[in-house]
Enzyme design. Structure first.
Site, short mmCIF file in Angstrom:
data_model
loop_
_atom_site.label_atom_id
_atom_site.label_comp_id
_atom_site.label_asym_id
_atom_site.label_seq_id
_atom_site.Cartn_x
_atom_site.Cartn_y
_atom_site.Cartn_z
N CYS A 2 70.16 48.83 92.28
CA CYS A 2 71.65 49.11 91.55
C CYS A 2 72.72 49.77 92.63
CB CYS A 2 71.49 50.43 90.77
SG CYS A 2 72.99 50.89 90.08
N GLU A 114 75.04 43.20 88.57
CA GLU A 114 74.26 42.51 89.61
C GLU A 114 74.77 41.25 89.97
OE1 GLU A 114 72.42 42.98 92.19
OE2 GLU A 114 71.34 44.13 91.18
#
Length: 271
Positions: A2, A114
């Site tokens: 993350c 992402e």
């Protein structure tokens, strides 16, 4: 992993979701649609109030800096590199194990970003026609629109170069716990996009379902085996992922438009 996420909910909304008992208005943060390491973020934690006679833990909404600095660190420089802790090893790594034992938190988010290198870009890279392939960002979020409650850790670090009463004498920092990305089908997936989170990236933030919030935040729970059992991934099929503008790749860009779902990957970044 993350490395970027979105957090637009305000303290009033979060207070209702997490049953917050204490938060300071001066710690209010603006909605942030491009949260990056070293930024200040909201964290939910259970901890006794400072200087209170009642020792019971109080559910608080606090403002922390993303990038954990261990209490024993000589300097805070390494915090920017410690934004993620792996669920598989968090209980044994020196930088995280003390926080894992008693200083656990939840980092509320709308979802996380992402980046995927598209097939056309990979082909150009293999052919030597592009050294830095363009990557298509995807936004991953609960399919039902609920809060994305990321498991986290927090830590206190004392800046010994400052006097005790200096407002910056204490740093309170945090890290997101990550786990293996789901290989099962997404709840919602576009025909030409990734069909599972593992197609996007092998790691993902560990999302805590509501039935685990109290146990995770309880500082009285210190048994490593019991805590490790809380690190199992949530049920499959709760998430959706969709392509968003490459504008999010620049951390200076910020606004709700970054969460706008595209009909498909941008030109040159097809999945």
């Amino acid at each position: 992993m993350c490395g970027r996420y979105a957090a637009s909910r305000g303290p009033e909304d979060l207070a209702g979701i997490f049953e917050i008992e204490k938060w300071e208005p001066q710690e209010t943060l603006e909605p942030d649609y491009n949260v990056a390491p070293t930024k200040e973020v909201y964290a939910v934690l259970d901890r006794p109030l400072k200087d209170a006679q009642d020792p019971r833990p109080v559910r608080q909404l606090r403002k922390l800096k993303w990038g954990l600095v261990p209490s024993w660190a000589k300097t805070p420089e390494g915090g920017a590199r410690m934004i993620n802790a792996r669920a598989e090893t968090v209980h044994e790594k020196p930088s995280y194990r003390r926080a894992f034992s008693t200083r656990r938190c939840i980092l509320p988010a709308d979802g996380y970003y992402e980046w995927v290198t598209g097939k056309q870009e990979r082909d150009l890279e293999v052919e030597g026609r592009r050294k830095r392939p363009r990557k298509q960002p995807y936004f991953v979020t609960p399919a039902d629109g609920s809060v994305f409650a990321m498991a986290g850790l927090y830590e206190f670090w004392r800046d010994r170069t400052l006097p005790d009463d200096h407002p910056a004498a204490w740093w309170v920092t945090c890290s997101v716990i990550t786990t293996e990305a789901e290989a099962t089908p997404l709840a919602v997936a576009s025909p030409e996009g990734p069909h599972a989170l593992a197609d996007i990236h092998p790691r993902m933030p560990l999302m805590l379902t509501q039935d685990r919030w109290d146990a995770w935040l309880d500082p009285a729970r210190t048994d490593p085996d019991e805590l490790t059992s809380l690190l199992t991934p949530p049920p499959a099929g709760l998430m959706r992922a969709f392509p968003v503008s490459t504008a999010v790749s620049n951390v200076r860009n910020n606004g709700p438009e970054l969460l706008k779902e595209l009909d498909g990957p941008e030109e040159g970044t097809l999945f």
